[in-house]
Design a protein around this motif. Structure first.
Motif, PDB file in Angstrom:
ATOM      1  N   VAL A 131       0.854  -0.965  -0.207  1.00 58.47           N
ATOM      2  CA  VAL A 131       0.051  -0.217   0.092  1.00 58.47           C
ATOM      3  C   VAL A 131       0.822   1.268  -0.114  1.00 58.47           C
ATOM      4  CG1 VAL A 131      -0.381   0.498   2.544  1.00 58.47           C
ATOM      5  CG2 VAL A 131      -2.236   0.986   0.823  1.00 58.47           C
ATOM      6  N   ASN A 132       1.890   1.452   0.720  1.00 63.42           N
ATOM      7  CA  ASN A 132       2.811   2.450   0.857  1.00 63.42           C
ATOM      8  C   ASN A 132       3.783   2.668  -0.364  1.00 63.42           C
ATOM      9  OD1 ASN A 132       2.291   4.034   3.385  1.00 63.42           O
ATOM     10  ND2 ASN A 132       2.368   1.947   4.155  1.00 63.42           N
ATOM     11  N   VAL A 146       0.840   3.964  -3.269  1.00 61.88           N
ATOM     12  CA  VAL A 146       1.130   5.250  -3.125  1.00 61.88           C
ATOM     13  C   VAL A 146       1.649   6.008  -4.351  1.00 61.88           C
ATOM     14  CG1 VAL A 146       2.015   6.996  -1.573  1.00 61.88           C
ATOM     15  CG2 VAL A 146       0.614   5.268  -0.560  1.00 61.88           C
ATOM     16  N   MET A 150      -6.637   7.015  -0.729  1.00 61.88           N
ATOM     17  CA  MET A 150      -5.976   6.007  -0.040  1.00 61.88           C
ATOM     18  C   MET A 150      -6.702   5.167   1.007  1.00 61.88           C
ATOM     19  SD  MET A 150      -3.144   5.798  -1.444  1.00 61.88           S
ATOM     20  CE  MET A 150      -2.944   4.386  -0.313  1.00 61.88           C
ATOM     21  N   GLY A 178      -1.547   3.624   4.952  1.00 59.70           N
ATOM     22  CA  GLY A 178      -1.364   4.045   3.437  1.00 59.70           C
ATOM     23  C   GLY A 178      -2.121   5.826   3.517  1.00 59.70           C
ATOM     24  N   ALA A 179      -2.883   6.084   4.153  1.00 60.26           N
ATOM     25  CA  ALA A 179      -3.491   7.324   4.149  1.00 60.26           C
ATOM     26  C   ALA A 179      -2.717   8.571   5.048  1.00 60.26           C
ATOM     27  CB  ALA A 179      -4.971   7.354   4.776  1.00 60.26           C
TER      28      ALA A 179
END
Length: 335
Positions: A85-86, A90, A252, A277-278
């Motif tokens: 996710v990162n 992203v 995200m 992630g956010a």
């Protein structure tokens, strides 16, 4: 009498926990007023950010037993989801919005610095407030920090070309890792060890655990108060990037949910991935942005703006993420 004395503080703590979102918003509002009323205090308050954040993370780490944290390091599915996710999702999201950013390279550098680096500090607190797995995020913290240190120059080169990647140094990341992760974690484990063997240790540990809400409020107040004065002469740049930061949070949240489902994580793990992630590493990259040459001074203001947008967004996410990833119903559990 002793029972009444114990019950009274506990009741106060429970009331603070029940009204914590209101307390955090009030702390931010007070910080904004303080920053506007006494802008000269900003540099001094900036020096308090790491101490109060370190204290907050110490209390957070204290609530996760060392043995449980070490077991979480073996959770390969969660760690893989956090990395994907990162460092896959992203950059794709940032690439999609990159061409719409203001053309100023310093503004773009500031946006990239802050959005490409996953948070390793207060994300743990906010995720825990929303029912996310704090212990798994704690276990992922060293891995996420090392990965962003290694990948950030490469990502900056991919987005901005040669010349800018050389401006980014590892020093601020290493300092933040020691002050905000290693030291608080070591102190928390030492107190856990003491509490497991002495009544006095249990009393100290219990007292420390009641300070979570006040420390979070203090962190938000200090961050906002120290950074609001920096926004005054750069309102045009601030206004230009705010929509991108808000859109990033929303996108995200749903992307994190998709990754959590892809890796078949449980609800606490899924919520933690959404927050990971956010939430971005604004407090750690701020010193890095401040160390850039004068020609890129606006990058620090752009990073600060993300901090302010994100704190408001995190308060909203504490309520929204449990609805995005609801806990299974009792009927579903009994099937």
């Amino acid at each position: 009498m002793a029972q009444e004395a114990t019950r009274a503080p506990r009741g106060a703590v429970e009331r603070m926990e029940h009204h914590q979102v209101v307390i955090y918003l009030a702390a931010m509002a007070l910080g904004a007023l303080l920053g506007l009323a006494a802008p000269s205090a900003g540099p001094g308050l900036e020096h308090l950010v790491n101490p109060v954040l370190g204290a907050l993370l110490f209390v957070t780490f204290l609530q996760v037993p060392a043995a449980e944290l070490l077991r979480s390091l073996r959770d390969g599915r969660f760690l893989s989801a956090a990395l994907v996710v990162n460092f896959v999702v992203v950059p794709v999201v940032v690439a999609a919005m990159f061409s719409f950013l203001p053309a100023d390279r310093a503004v773009r550098l500031g946006v990239l610095l802050v959005l490409l680096c996953p948070c390793v500090d207060y994300v743990i607190v906010f995720s825990g407030l929303a029912g996310g797995s704090a212990r798994r995020l704690l276990a992922a913290t060293p891995l996420l920090l090392v990965a962003q240190m290694a990948l950030l120059p490469l990502l900056l080169y991919a987005f901005l070309g040669s010349g800018l990647a050389d401006l980014v140094e590892a020093g601020p990341f290493l300092e933040a890792f020691v002050l905000l992760v290693v030291v608080p974690l070591a102190l928390a484990w030492a107190l856990q060890f003491w509490a497991g063997r002495r009544e006095s240790g249990r009393r100290v540990s219990g007292a420390a655990s009641t300070t979570m809400v006040p420390l979070m409020a203090a962190t938000l107040l200090v961050v906002v108060a120290s950074q609001v004065p920096e926004l005054g002469g750069n309102l045009t740049d601030v206004a230009a990037v705010v929509p991108f930061y808000a859109a990033f949070l929303v996108v995200m949240a749903f992307a994190g949910k998709a990754v959590a489902r892809l890796f078949r994580l449980d609800v606490p793990g899924g919520r933690a991935v959404v927050f990971s992630g956010a939430t971005r590493n604004s407090l750690v990259v701020l010193p890095l942005a401040l160390s850039l040459p004068d020609a890129y001074a606006v990058a620090a203001v752009v990073v600060v703006t993300q901090t302010l947008v994100e704190v408001v967004g995190m308060v909203l996410c504490v309520r929204a993420v449990p609805r995005l990833l609801p806990a299974p119903s009792r009927r579903h559990l009994h099937r």
